[in-house]
Design a protein around this motif. Structure first.
Motif, PDB file in Angstrom:
ATOM      1  N   SER A 142      50.325 -94.203 112.954  1.00  0.00           N
ATOM      2  CA  SER A 142      50.145 -93.130 113.920  1.00  0.00           C
ATOM      3  C   SER A 142      48.641 -92.911 114.095  1.00  0.00           C
ATOM      4  O   SER A 142      47.874 -93.022 113.141  1.00  0.00           O
ATOM      5  CB  SER A 142      50.847 -91.849 113.448  1.00  0.00           C
ATOM      6  OG  SER A 142      50.498 -91.536 112.122  1.00  0.00           O
ATOM      7  N   THR A 143      48.230 -92.619 115.317  1.00  0.00           N
ATOM      8  CA  THR A 143      46.795 -92.521 115.600  1.00  0.00           C
ATOM      9  C   THR A 143      46.289 -91.090 115.635  1.00  0.00           C
ATOM     10  O   THR A 143      45.100 -90.861 115.860  1.00  0.00           O
ATOM     11  CB  THR A 143      46.467 -93.203 116.944  1.00  0.00           C
ATOM     12  OG1 THR A 143      47.241 -92.586 117.970  1.00  0.00           O
ATOM     13  CG2 THR A 143      46.754 -94.695 116.871  1.00  0.00           C
ATOM     14  N   GLU A 144      47.181 -90.129 115.430  1.00  0.00           N
ATOM     15  CA  GLU A 144      46.784 -88.739 115.288  1.00  0.00           C
ATOM     16  C   GLU A 144      47.668 -88.134 114.209  1.00  0.00           C
ATOM     17  O   GLU A 144      48.883 -88.074 114.354  1.00  0.00           O
ATOM     18  CB  GLU A 144      46.936 -87.977 116.608  1.00  0.00           C
ATOM     19  CG  GLU A 144      46.314 -86.600 116.559  1.00  0.00           C
ATOM     20  CD  GLU A 144      46.198 -85.965 117.930  1.00  0.00           C
ATOM     21  OE1 GLU A 144      45.361 -86.430 118.746  1.00  0.00           O
ATOM     22  OE2 GLU A 144      46.956 -85.011 118.182  1.00  0.00           O
ATOM     23  N   TRP A 145      47.028 -87.727 113.122  1.00  0.00           N
ATOM     24  CA  TRP A 145      47.756 -87.176 111.988  1.00  0.00           C
ATOM     25  C   TRP A 145      47.629 -85.656 112.018  1.00  0.00           C
ATOM     26  O   TRP A 145      46.532 -85.123 112.127  1.00  0.00           O
ATOM     27  CB  TRP A 145      47.194 -87.697 110.671  1.00  0.00           C
ATOM     28  CG  TRP A 145      47.352 -89.177 110.457  1.00  0.00           C
ATOM     29  CD1 TRP A 145      47.945 -90.093 111.288  1.00  0.00           C
ATOM     30  CD2 TRP A 145      46.904 -89.916 109.329  1.00  0.00           C
ATOM     31  NE1 TRP A 145      47.889 -91.346 110.735  1.00  0.00           N
ATOM     32  CE2 TRP A 145      47.255 -91.267 109.526  1.00  0.00           C
ATOM     33  CE3 TRP A 145      46.234 -89.578 108.168  1.00  0.00           C
ATOM     34  CZ2 TRP A 145      46.967 -92.273 108.611  1.00  0.00           C
ATOM     35  CZ3 TRP A 145      45.938 -90.571 107.244  1.00  0.00           C
ATOM     36  CH2 TRP A 145      46.314 -91.903 107.466  1.00  0.00           C
ATOM     37  N   HIS A 146      48.766 -84.968 111.884  1.00  0.00           N
ATOM     38  CA  HIS A 146      48.781 -83.503 111.882  1.00  0.00           C
ATOM     39  C   HIS A 146      49.135 -82.992 110.486  1.00  0.00           C
ATOM     40  O   HIS A 146      50.082 -83.481 109.866  1.00  0.00           O
ATOM     41  CB  HIS A 146      49.790 -82.973 112.911  1.00  0.00           C
ATOM     42  CG  HIS A 146      49.415 -83.306 114.309  1.00  0.00           C
ATOM     43  ND1 HIS A 146      49.831 -84.454 114.927  1.00  0.00           N
ATOM     44  CD2 HIS A 146      48.634 -82.643 115.197  1.00  0.00           C
ATOM     45  CE1 HIS A 146      49.337 -84.495 116.154  1.00  0.00           C
ATOM     46  NE2 HIS A 146      48.606 -83.417 116.343  1.00  0.00           N
TER      47      HIS A 146
ATOM     48  N   SER B 241      51.183 -84.654 105.491  1.00  0.00           N
ATOM     49  CA  SER B 241      51.467 -84.682 106.922  1.00  0.00           C
ATOM     50  C   SER B 241      52.915 -85.083 107.161  1.00  0.00           C
ATOM     51  O   SER B 241      53.482 -85.888 106.418  1.00  0.00           O
ATOM     52  CB  SER B 241      50.548 -85.694 107.608  1.00  0.00           C
ATOM     53  OG  SER B 241      50.922 -85.873 108.954  1.00  0.00           O
ATOM     54  N   ASN B 242      53.499 -84.523 108.223  1.00  0.00           N
ATOM     55  CA  ASN B 242      54.870 -84.887 108.589  1.00  0.00           C
ATOM     56  C   ASN B 242      54.916 -86.069 109.546  1.00  0.00           C
ATOM     57  O   ASN B 242      55.961 -86.693 109.710  1.00  0.00           O
ATOM     58  CB  ASN B 242      55.597 -83.692 109.217  1.00  0.00           C
ATOM     59  CG  ASN B 242      55.858 -82.601 108.206  1.00  0.00           C
ATOM     60  OD1 ASN B 242      56.083 -82.877 107.031  1.00  0.00           O
ATOM     61  ND2 ASN B 242      55.799 -81.357 108.653  1.00  0.00           N
ATOM     62  N   ASP B 243      53.798 -86.386 110.211  1.00  0.00           N
ATOM     63  CA  ASP B 243      53.842 -87.456 111.211  1.00  0.00           C
ATOM     64  C   ASP B 243      52.898 -88.620 110.917  1.00  0.00           C
ATOM     65  O   ASP B 243      52.863 -89.591 111.653  1.00  0.00           O
ATOM     66  CB  ASP B 243      53.547 -86.889 112.603  1.00  0.00           C
ATOM     67  CG  ASP B 243      52.143 -86.304 112.731  1.00  0.00           C
ATOM     68  OD1 ASP B 243      51.430 -86.187 111.706  1.00  0.00           O
ATOM     69  OD2 ASP B 243      51.758 -85.938 113.853  1.00  0.00           O
ATOM     70  N   ALA B 244      52.152 -88.560 109.839  1.00  0.00           N
ATOM     71  CA  ALA B 244      51.228 -89.653 109.507  1.00  0.00           C
ATOM     72  C   ALA B 244      51.985 -90.769 108.797  1.00  0.00           C
ATOM     73  O   ALA B 244      52.768 -90.511 107.893  1.00  0.00           O
ATOM     74  CB  ALA B 244      50.109 -89.134 108.616  1.00  0.00           C
TER      75      ALA B 244
ATOM     76  N   MET C 235      53.754 -96.424 104.220  1.00  0.00           N
ATOM     77  CA  MET C 235      53.296 -95.217 103.533  1.00  0.00           C
ATOM     78  C   MET C 235      53.507 -94.033 104.455  1.00  0.00           C
ATOM     79  O   MET C 235      53.028 -94.023 105.585  1.00  0.00           O
ATOM     80  CB  MET C 235      51.824 -95.366 103.156  1.00  0.00           C
ATOM     81  CG  MET C 235      51.298 -94.247 102.311  1.00  0.00           C
ATOM     82  SD  MET C 235      49.601 -94.641 101.774  1.00  0.00           S
ATOM     83  CE  MET C 235      49.142 -93.057 101.111  1.00  0.00           C
ATOM     84  N   GLU C 236      54.246 -93.028 103.968  1.00  0.00           N
ATOM     85  CA  GLU C 236      54.518 -91.815 104.743  1.00  0.00           C
ATOM     86  C   GLU C 236      54.201 -90.608 103.875  1.00  0.00           C
ATOM     87  O   GLU C 236      53.812 -90.757 102.719  1.00  0.00           O
ATOM     88  CB  GLU C 236      55.989 -91.777 105.168  1.00  0.00           C
ATOM     89  CG  GLU C 236      56.388 -92.938 106.069  1.00  0.00           C
ATOM     90  CD  GLU C 236      57.858 -92.923 106.404  1.00  0.00           C
ATOM     91  OE1 GLU C 236      58.174 -92.604 107.548  1.00  0.00           O
ATOM     92  OE2 GLU C 236      58.659 -93.222 105.499  1.00  0.00           O
ATOM     93  N   SER C 237      54.396 -89.415 104.408  1.00  0.00           N
ATOM     94  CA  SER C 237      54.084 -88.169 103.687  1.00  0.00           C
ATOM     95  C   SER C 237      52.685 -88.257 103.082  1.00  0.00           C
ATOM     96  O   SER C 237      52.468 -87.994 101.902  1.00  0.00           O
ATOM     97  CB  SER C 237      55.124 -87.891 102.598  1.00  0.00           C
ATOM     98  OG  SER C 237      56.391 -87.719 103.170  1.00  0.00           O
TER      99      SER C 237
ATOM    100  N   GLY D 190      39.512 -96.270 114.598  1.00  0.00           N
ATOM    101  CA  GLY D 190      39.243 -94.851 114.778  1.00  0.00           C
ATOM    102  C   GLY D 190      40.541 -94.110 115.073  1.00  0.00           C
ATOM    103  O   GLY D 190      41.428 -94.645 115.733  1.00  0.00           O
ATOM    104  N   PHE D 191      40.658 -92.890 114.551  1.00  0.00           N
ATOM    105  CA  PHE D 191      41.827 -92.049 114.828  1.00  0.00           C
ATOM    106  C   PHE D 191      41.438 -90.607 114.552  1.00  0.00           C
ATOM    107  O   PHE D 191      40.319 -90.319 114.142  1.00  0.00           O
ATOM    108  CB  PHE D 191      43.041 -92.499 113.999  1.00  0.00           C
ATOM    109  CG  PHE D 191      42.953 -92.178 112.527  1.00  0.00           C
ATOM    110  CD1 PHE D 191      43.739 -91.179 111.991  1.00  0.00           C
ATOM    111  CD2 PHE D 191      42.092 -92.862 111.686  1.00  0.00           C
ATOM    112  CE1 PHE D 191      43.669 -90.870 110.648  1.00  0.00           C
ATOM    113  CE2 PHE D 191      42.014 -92.569 110.344  1.00  0.00           C
ATOM    114  CZ  PHE D 191      42.811 -91.563 109.816  1.00  0.00           C
ATOM    115  N   LYS D 192      42.380 -89.674 114.785  1.00  0.00           N
ATOM    116  CA  LYS D 192      42.084 -88.242 114.624  1.00  0.00           C
ATOM    117  C   LYS D 192      42.992 -87.628 113.565  1.00  0.00           C
ATOM    118  O   LYS D 192      44.156 -87.996 113.425  1.00  0.00           O
ATOM    119  CB  LYS D 192      42.292 -87.504 115.938  1.00  0.00           C
ATOM    120  CG  LYS D 192      41.309 -87.914 117.015  1.00  0.00           C
ATOM    121  CD  LYS D 192      41.395 -86.985 118.208  1.00  0.00           C
ATOM    122  CE  LYS D 192      40.456 -87.409 119.310  1.00  0.00           C
ATOM    123  NZ  LYS D 192      39.064 -87.409 118.971  1.00  0.00           N
ATOM    124  N   ILE D 193      42.428 -86.665 112.848  1.00  0.00           N
ATOM    125  CA  ILE D 193      43.188 -85.849 111.916  1.00  0.00           C
ATOM    126  C   ILE D 193      43.075 -84.416 112.422  1.00  0.00           C
ATOM    127  O   ILE D 193      41.968 -83.920 112.680  1.00  0.00           O
ATOM    128  CB  ILE D 193      42.648 -85.953 110.475  1.00  0.00           C
ATOM    129  CG1 ILE D 193      42.950 -87.339 109.897  1.00  0.00           C
ATOM    130  CG2 ILE D 193      43.242 -84.859 109.595  1.00  0.00           C
ATOM    131  CD1 ILE D 193      42.440 -87.567 108.493  1.00  0.00           C
TER     132      ILE D 193
END
Length: 185
Positions: free
Chosen positions: A89-93, A101-104, A142-144, A178-181
């Motif tokens: 995922s390119t944006e982790w919340h 994170s729930n979506d990373a 890798m999740e969570s 590159g990605f965003k957190i």
């Protein structure tokens, strides 16, 4: 008599020239030996430092991949990295900077040629990782994901550096993305 004094004057000149040439050759040889030894010592120091900077990492093992990971560890043959397909995922919340994170997610798809691990850095400071992953085997995911260093609320530009590794966990290649957190609270 004139011939004898001319011979005496010429002999010291020839001997002096030979001594100077021999001295120059000896100095050049000594400089060559010194440079060789310094370069050899530097190479050894670099090799020791490289081994110390790349610690072994744990492997992500799940119920679904435990047999595969064990088989890979026992039978793994070195394969030069030909390519690497990124699945992440390119944006982790994150609700806060201290929870998972729930979506990373980061996946090492089975078609890739090497196991990987990655480090995450803030874009403005690529000297201090905010996350260091364990090894993700081919086919692993890798999740969570939880940050090693909590971040403050806001959107952070980050850089992920993937390390493709061999069977001894030595880095054979790296990739940068590159990605965003986003920290919600």
């Amino acid at each position: 008599m004139a011939n004898e004094s001319e011979k005496q004057n010429q002999s010291p000149k020839k001997g002096g020239k030979v001594a100077i040439v021999v001295g120059i050759v000896v100095i050049i040889a000594l400089l060559g030996v010194i440079v060789f030894l310094l370069l050899k010592e530097q190479k050894l120091e670099d090799q020791v430092a490289e081994k110390q900077e790349t610690p072994k990492r744990d492997v992500v093992v799940t119920q679904d991949n435990v047999d595969e990971v064990v088989d890979d560890m026992v039978n793994q043959e070195y394969v030069e990295p030909g390519y690497y397909s990124v699945s992440m995922s390119t944006e982790w919340h994150f609700e806060t900077g201290e929870v998972a994170s729930n979506d990373a997610f980061v996946e090492n798809v089975p078609e890739n040629t090497n196991d990987v691990y990655f480090d995450v850095f803030l874009k403005e400071d690529e000297s201090t990782p905010i996350l260091q992953s364990p090894v993700i085997p081919r086919g692993g995911k890798m999740e969570s994901i939880k940050l090693d260093t909590p971040l403050e609320k806001g959107t952070h530009d980050c850089v992920m550096v993937y390390h493709l590794i061999d069977e001894n966990q030595n880095t054979v290649s790296t990739l940068r993305f590159g990605f965003k957190i986003v920290i919600e609270n």
